[in-house]
Design a protein around this motif. Structure first.
Motif, PDB file in Angstrom:
ATOM      1  N   UNK A  54      33.812  61.452  13.464  1.00 33.12           N
ATOM      2  CA  UNK A  54      32.730  61.764  14.399  1.00 33.12           C
ATOM      3  C   UNK A  54      31.394  61.829  13.673  1.00 33.12           C
ATOM      4  N   UNK A  55      31.379  62.456  12.497  1.00 35.10           N
ATOM      5  CA  UNK A  55      30.147  62.566  11.718  1.00 35.10           C
ATOM      6  C   UNK A  55      29.686  61.198  11.237  1.00 35.10           C
ATOM      7  N   UNK A  56      30.627  60.384  10.761  1.00 32.65           N
ATOM      8  CA  UNK A  56      30.296  59.046  10.277  1.00 32.65           C
ATOM      9  C   UNK A  56      29.630  58.226  11.373  1.00 32.65           C
ATOM     10  N   UNK A  57      30.197  58.303  12.563  1.00 29.42           N
ATOM     11  CA  UNK A  57      29.656  57.546  13.698  1.00 29.42           C
ATOM     12  C   UNK A  57      28.306  58.108  14.130  1.00 29.42           C
ATOM     13  N   UNK A  58      28.218  59.441  14.206  1.00 25.11           N
ATOM     14  CA  UNK A  58      26.991  60.084  14.692  1.00 25.11           C
ATOM     15  C   UNK A  58      25.798  59.837  13.775  1.00 25.11           C
ATOM     16  N   UNK A  59      26.037  59.813  12.483  1.00 19.76           N
ATOM     17  CA  UNK A  59      24.939  59.637  11.516  1.00 19.76           C
ATOM     18  C   UNK A  59      24.255  58.285  11.661  1.00 19.76           C
ATOM     19  N   UNK A  60      24.973  57.313  12.216  1.00 21.81           N
ATOM     20  CA  UNK A  60      24.453  55.941  12.219  1.00 21.81           C
ATOM     21  C   UNK A  60      24.184  55.374  13.605  1.00 21.81           C
ATOM     22  N   UNK A  61      24.842  55.905  14.634  1.00 19.04           N
ATOM     23  CA  UNK A  61      24.796  55.276  15.954  1.00 19.04           C
ATOM     24  C   UNK A  61      23.394  55.243  16.542  1.00 19.04           C
ATOM     25  N   UNK A  62      22.570  56.251  16.254  1.00 20.74           N
ATOM     26  CA  UNK A  62      21.247  56.318  16.879  1.00 20.74           C
ATOM     27  C   UNK A  62      20.165  55.583  16.104  1.00 20.74           C
ATOM     28  N   UNK A  63      20.500  55.065  14.923  1.00 22.21           N
ATOM     29  CA  UNK A  63      19.482  54.381  14.107  1.00 22.21           C
ATOM     30  C   UNK A  63      18.888  53.195  14.848  1.00 22.21           C
TER      31      UNK A  63
END
Length: 476
Positions: free
Chosen positions: A19-28
């Motif tokens: 979840x953290x891996x996805x969240x850190x990058x999805x909004x870029x």
């Protein structure tokens, strides 16, 4: 109870990692969509159609790959699926850092390809999490688990937005992808080495006692009969249909709102937008996760239909808030003024928008912490990954259609954000109405699942007794 929570977090840490891996990058991409357009097509107007197509297609790729990973999660080790998907998701991010700058369509298709790689492997995260959590988190703690992981997701997402906005604004976007890609690859390797695989179906109330024996394992597979009697029941169908429409509504803040305030004539800088969301949206998500998680579990214990009623309430609330935000007369800024958070908050319109953003994020958590427990409750253990992947696929198709529809509507309506939001939000509200049908059928569908599991508990008990007798004979 405290120790129970701590044990759940300790055992379920791979779910938090993904979840953290996805969240850190999805909004870029969402946050820096104006900058990305300029990086790909140097000194040209905003390519809303192409970028909407790119974002939407990536989500559709996630949707389609999720079906594959959902099937795998119900048959094979969730730990291995987590490790592989996280590692290759990081590899896709690493490739983003090698996109050529300013070559128009050449740059676009390279960037597009790297996002499709990420989309494919991120499709594993939700179905694997659903299957994994179903076997490791007690049913009475489901909303609190999803509340905690949702709060972590929000914090990681805003951190990723802060980092990406700073690096993109200073043309260090390659470093953003190289650093995060490398870290996520290492996380995947860590999961492969350290994570543990939970025993399948261990947290089903009807099976807990019989599955305590190490010799007894739940090896049931879906058949045509169980598919017809469980997966094709009304509540599942409602959740599937709802997902397509609701996520069109939920895609509005991620795509339209950010483009609306960061593009001309408002010109609020991406970093300033991130600070604004950090001050308003993140506290709303955290407050909502903490406040509504325990309440949701309590209401569900009284009547499972309450989960559906609070979901409907949350969707209606978000519909109204999104419309009101785009009606607000937002002031215009120069590029320099848009970089100052002090100037932005000097305008009462942005204070009102901040309050609305807080409320929208708080209300959204009601939806996100109540939908997964419903799906887990109305499906068999051997169907958790498949059901989650089907639901994720349909939701992501809706999320993918959201930016595509919004992007082309925006272009067709000459950048008229208000009309675009009204049309998009109205489409999304169809999902709200379908939940009313689910409220009528959910109790009957849960009883059907419980009946099947009670029969299987007896079968497993008998098999366990036979195994014990064979063991005694062998010892003699």
């Amino acid at each position: 109870m405290k120790n129970k929570k701590e044990n759940v977090i300790k055992k379920a840490w791979p779910a938090f990692i993904s979840k953290i891996s996805y969240a850190m990058t999805i909004s870029a991409v969402y946050l820096n969509v104006i900058i990305i357009s300029k990086l790909l097509w140097y000194n040209e107007p905003f390519h809303s159609g192409e970028l909407g197509l790119m974002i939407g297609s990536t989500m559709i790729m996630t949707a389609l790959s999720g079906i594959l990973f959902g099937y795998l999660a119900d048959k094979f080790s969730r730990k291995k699926i987590y490790a592989i998907s996280i590692t290759f998701y990081g590899f896709g991010l690493l490739l983003n850092g090698f996109v050529p700058f300013g070559l128009g369509n050449v740059s676009f298709y390279f960037f597009f390809t790297t996002l499709l790689i990420q989309g494919f492997f991120s499709g594993a995260f939700t179905p694997t999490e659903t299957s994994y959590v179903n076997d490791i988190v007690d049913q009475s703690m489901r909303s609190r688990f999803y509340g905690s992981i949702n709060a972590v997701f929000q914090l990681a997402q805003i951190l990723g937005m802060l980092v990406s906005s700073i690096l993109f604004q200073n043309l260090l976007w390659r470093q953003f992808y190289w650093i995060l890609g490398s870290l996520i690859i290492l996380e995947g390797i860590l999961v492969a080495i350290k994570a543990r695989e939970p025993k399948r179906a261990m947290n089903q109330e009807e099976l807990k006692e019989v599955l305590k024996s190490s010799d007894v394992k739940y090896n049931y597979k879906l058949t045509k009969e169980t598919i017809r009697n469980t997966i094709l029941r009304r509540t599942n169908m409602v959740a599937f249909i709802e997902g397509i429409f609701t996520t069109v509504l939920l895609s509005i803040p991620d795509f339209l709102l950010i483009a609306y305030i960061t593009g001309p004539p408002h010109n609020v800088a991406p970093f300033t937008t991130t600070i604004f969301m950090l001050i308003t949206g993140v506290p709303g998500a955290i407050v909502g996760s903490i406040s509504f998680a325990k309440i949701s579990d309590h209401l569900a214990k009284k009547n499972i239909r309450n989960r559906i009623y609070v979901i409907i309430t949350s969707l209606i609330g978000m519909f109204g808030i999104f419309l009101f935000i785009f009606i607000l007369p937002i002031p215009n800024f120069s590029l320099e003024e848009g970089k100052s958070i002090a100037i932005i908050f000097n305008h009462p319109e942005f204070i009102i928008m901040g309050v609305l953003a807080f409320l929208a994020k708080m209300i959204y958590t009601i939806y996100s912490i109540n939908q997964p427990p419903i799906l887990q409750k109305i499906n068999l253990p051997e169907a958790q990954g498949k059901i989650s992947s089907i639901n994720q696929s349909l939701e992501l198709i809706g999320s993918g259609l959201g930016p595509i529809i919004a992007g082309f509507l925006l272009a067709s309506l000459n950048q008229d954000y208000r009309s675009t939001v009204l049309i998009s939000a109205t489409i999304g509200m169809i999902g709200c109405l379908t939940w009313l049908l689910g409220a009528k059928s959910i109790k009957r569908d849960i009883q059907g699942i419980s009946s099947i599991l009670k029969i299987r508990a007896e079968e497993l008990k008998e098999n366990g007794q036979i195994l014990d007798e064979i063991s005694l004979i062998a010892q003699d």
